[in-house]
Scaffold this motif. Structure first.
Motif, PDB file in Angstrom:
ATOM      1  N   UNK A   1      36.519  56.743  44.743  1.00 27.03           N
ATOM      2  CA  UNK A   1      36.258  57.670  43.650  1.00 27.03           C
ATOM      3  C   UNK A   1      36.092  59.107  44.105  1.00 27.03           C
ATOM      4  N   UNK A   2      36.496  60.014  43.235  1.00 28.19           N
ATOM      5  CA  UNK A   2      36.232  61.436  43.416  1.00 28.19           C
ATOM      6  C   UNK A   2      34.763  61.692  43.082  1.00 28.19           C
ATOM      7  N   UNK A   3      34.264  62.875  43.443  1.00 31.38           N
ATOM      8  CA  UNK A   3      32.897  63.258  43.098  1.00 31.38           C
ATOM      9  C   UNK A   3      32.870  64.056  41.788  1.00 31.38           C
ATOM     10  N   UNK A   4      33.588  65.181  41.745  1.00 31.22           N
ATOM     11  CA  UNK A   4      33.563  66.053  40.569  1.00 31.22           C
ATOM     12  C   UNK A   4      34.449  65.505  39.461  1.00 31.22           C
ATOM     13  N   UNK A   5      33.813  64.981  38.401  1.00 28.62           N
ATOM     14  CA  UNK A   5      34.549  64.461  37.246  1.00 28.62           C
ATOM     15  C   UNK A   5      33.730  64.721  35.991  1.00 28.62           C
ATOM     16  N   UNK A   6      34.399  64.870  34.838  1.00 29.12           N
ATOM     17  CA  UNK A   6      33.668  65.089  33.591  1.00 29.12           C
ATOM     18  C   UNK A   6      32.942  63.830  33.126  1.00 29.12           C
ATOM     19  N   UNK A   7      31.963  64.010  32.281  1.00 35.44           N
ATOM     20  CA  UNK A   7      31.186  62.928  31.656  1.00 35.44           C
ATOM     21  C   UNK A   7      30.351  62.155  32.674  1.00 35.44           C
ATOM     22  N   UNK A   8      30.997  61.402  33.533  1.00 35.20           N
ATOM     23  CA  UNK A   8      30.284  60.635  34.566  1.00 35.20           C
ATOM     24  C   UNK A   8      30.914  60.976  35.906  1.00 35.20           C
ATOM     25  N   UNK A   9      30.148  61.623  36.792  1.00 35.20           N
ATOM     26  CA  UNK A   9      30.722  62.014  38.084  1.00 35.20           C
ATOM     27  C   UNK A   9      30.655  60.861  39.080  1.00 35.20           C
ATOM     28  N   UNK A  10      31.148  61.109  40.289  1.00 32.54           N
ATOM     29  CA  UNK A  10      31.222  60.045  41.281  1.00 32.54           C
ATOM     30  C   UNK A  10      29.875  59.502  41.697  1.00 32.54           C
ATOM     31  N   UNK A  11      28.880  60.375  41.830  1.00 31.51           N
ATOM     32  CA  UNK A  11      27.537  59.932  42.215  1.00 31.51           C
ATOM     33  C   UNK A  11      26.933  59.059  41.121  1.00 31.51           C
ATOM     34  N   UNK A  12      27.152  59.440  39.866  1.00 26.47           N
ATOM     35  CA  UNK A  12      26.627  58.649  38.737  1.00 26.47           C
ATOM     36  C   UNK A  12      27.344  57.303  38.641  1.00 26.47           C
ATOM     37  N   UNK A  13      28.634  57.293  38.910  1.00 31.35           N
ATOM     38  CA  UNK A  13      29.378  56.032  38.927  1.00 31.35           C
ATOM     39  C   UNK A  13      28.855  55.124  40.037  1.00 31.35           C
ATOM     40  N   UNK A  14      28.632  55.705  41.221  1.00 35.77           N
ATOM     41  CA  UNK A  14      28.107  54.912  42.340  1.00 35.77           C
ATOM     42  C   UNK A  14      26.734  54.334  41.994  1.00 35.77           C
ATOM     43  N   UNK A  15      25.898  55.137  41.342  1.00 37.67           N
ATOM     44  CA  UNK A  15      24.570  54.665  40.952  1.00 37.67           C
ATOM     45  C   UNK A  15      24.672  53.512  39.949  1.00 37.67           C
ATOM     46  N   UNK A  16      25.611  53.629  38.997  1.00 36.29           N
ATOM     47  CA  UNK A  16      25.827  52.543  38.041  1.00 36.29           C
ATOM     48  C   UNK A  16      26.210  51.252  38.763  1.00 36.29           C
ATOM     49  N   UNK A  17      27.143  51.359  39.701  1.00 37.31           N
ATOM     50  CA  UNK A  17      27.607  50.172  40.431  1.00 37.31           C
ATOM     51  C   UNK A  17      26.463  49.546  41.221  1.00 37.31           C
ATOM     52  N   UNK A  18      25.668  50.365  41.888  1.00 35.79           N
ATOM     53  CA  UNK A  18      24.583  49.849  42.736  1.00 35.79           C
ATOM     54  C   UNK A  18      23.476  49.180  41.919  1.00 35.79           C
ATOM     55  N   UNK A  19      23.324  49.576  40.647  1.00 35.35           N
ATOM     56  CA  UNK A  19      22.271  49.004  39.809  1.00 35.35           C
ATOM     57  C   UNK A  19      22.799  47.927  38.866  1.00 35.35           C
ATOM     58  N   UNK A  20      24.042  47.529  39.066  1.00 33.21           N
ATOM     59  CA  UNK A  20      24.643  46.496  38.230  1.00 33.21           C
ATOM     60  C   UNK A  20      24.616  45.153  38.955  1.00 33.21           C
ATOM     61  N   UNK A  21      24.071  44.131  38.313  1.00 31.72           N
ATOM     62  CA  UNK A  21      24.031  42.806  38.941  1.00 31.72           C
ATOM     63  C   UNK A  21      25.435  42.295  39.235  1.00 31.72           C
ATOM     64  N   UNK A  22      26.373  42.621  38.369  1.00 33.04           N
ATOM     65  CA  UNK A  22      27.735  42.112  38.522  1.00 33.04           C
ATOM     66  C   UNK A  22      28.518  42.859  39.603  1.00 33.04           C
ATOM     67  N   UNK A  23      28.211  44.155  39.827  1.00 33.98           N
ATOM     68  CA  UNK A  23      29.063  44.981  40.670  1.00 33.98           C
ATOM     69  C   UNK A  23      28.382  45.543  41.917  1.00 33.98           C
ATOM     70  N   UNK A  24      27.116  45.289  42.108  1.00 35.50           N
ATOM     71  CA  UNK A  24      26.356  45.964  43.167  1.00 35.50           C
ATOM     72  C   UNK A  24      26.901  45.710  44.571  1.00 35.50           C
ATOM     73  N   UNK A  25      27.660  44.633  44.733  1.00 40.59           N
ATOM     74  CA  UNK A  25      28.197  44.281  46.051  1.00 40.59           C
ATOM     75  C   UNK A  25      29.456  45.069  46.406  1.00 40.59           C
ATOM     76  N   UNK A  26      30.064  45.774  45.438  1.00 38.34           N
ATOM     77  CA  UNK A  26      31.368  46.423  45.660  1.00 38.34           C
ATOM     78  C   UNK A  26      31.202  47.631  46.585  1.00 38.34           C
TER      79      UNK A  26
END
Length: 266
Positions: free
Chosen positions: A195-220
């Motif tokens: 993923x890129x970092x600078x993106x509208x609406x949800x940036x790369x850091x926010x996407x990474x945080x979502x993945x890390x806090x998701x039971x289904x995706x945290x391992x990715x």
């Protein structure tokens, strides 16, 4: 595996200064590049591009009749020419002036003056982009690996996709920004997110945080590709849960090494 060498390359060089053209051509010849079309202007470059398909375009930032960003925009909008690797040579250091090139998937941005190591690394990145060098993984069959590529720049996504395809990855999912990635992760199973970092609406850091806090995706595993140089931003990126970071522009070999490291440790 198939790989061409520097003496197979056909390069289009655009440099308005006669002295600089001679210097760059001499340095290319030292790297065993012999097929070089050297021109001064955008018009001359376009005339050559009507006749041939070079393996690499090396360009100064400004010409008397235009600029490298104008030429690059034209190339990237032409289906037959869109994938030609592009290398910028410039003394420009301002981030905002170089950002358009970083987001367009250039193979390298070389400083003026550059040394032999700079040029050698950029030419090797070009060879990696033009060749095929499939990744050998212990834990995965590379043909089965699924990767999601997230970037709001279509040109940057295309560049990353091409690098991954050259490494043997066939199952690729595109997302145009972080919010699109989150939606697609509800139905798509992937082994890696790039993923890129600078993106509208949800940036790369926010996407990474979502993945890390998701039971289904945290391992990715997450690889962040960013043009950010500000230390505060980089600290936020590191703390968001990314596993690896690559600069824009990146060298394909760097991505290959990160890919092996991220996938084979699972």
């Amino acid at each position: 595996m198939s790989r061409i060498s520097t003496d197979d390359l056909h390069i289009l060089l655009i440099e308005p200064s006669t002295m600089q053209r001679k210097i760059i051509m001499h340095q290319l010849e030292d790297e065993q590049v012999m097929a070089i079309d050297a021109v001064r202007t955008k018009a001359e470059a376009l005339e050559i591009l009507d006749r041939i398909h070079p393996d690499l375009i090396i360009s100064s930032l400004h010409y008397e009749d235009g600029s490298a960003d104008q030429l690059l925009k034209f190339i990237r909008s032409d289906g037959a020419k869109a994938d030609i690797p592009f290398m910028l040579i410039s003394s420009e250091t301002r981030r905002e002036q170089l950002e358009v090139f970083k987001q367009s998937g250039v193979v390298a941005i070389l400083p003026k003056p550059f040394n032999r190591d700079h040029l050698g690394a950029a030419l090797n990145a070009t060879l990696d982009l033009l060749g095929n060098d499939e990744v050998d993984l212990e834990m995965f069959d590379i043909d089965s690996v699924r990767v999601m590529v997230v970037d709001d720049s279509r040109m940057a996504r295309r560049h990353i996709l091409r690098v991954l395809q050259n490494l043997g990855i066939r199952h690729l999912v595109e997302a145009v920004d972080g919010s699109d990635a989150i939606r697609k992760l509800q139905t798509e199973m992937v082994d890696l997110v790039v993923t890129d970092y600078n993106m509208p609406e949800v940036n790369g850091a926010e996407l990474a945080s979502f993945i890390r806090h998701s039971e289904m995706h945290s391992h990715i595993p997450i690889m962040m590709v960013t043009s950010e140089a500000h230390e505060a931003h980089l600290k936020n990126i590191r703390q968001s849960g990314v596993d690896a970071m690559a600069d824009k522009p990146f060298e394909p070999e760097t991505v290959k090494q990160m890919l092996v490291s991220l996938l084979d440790r699972q």
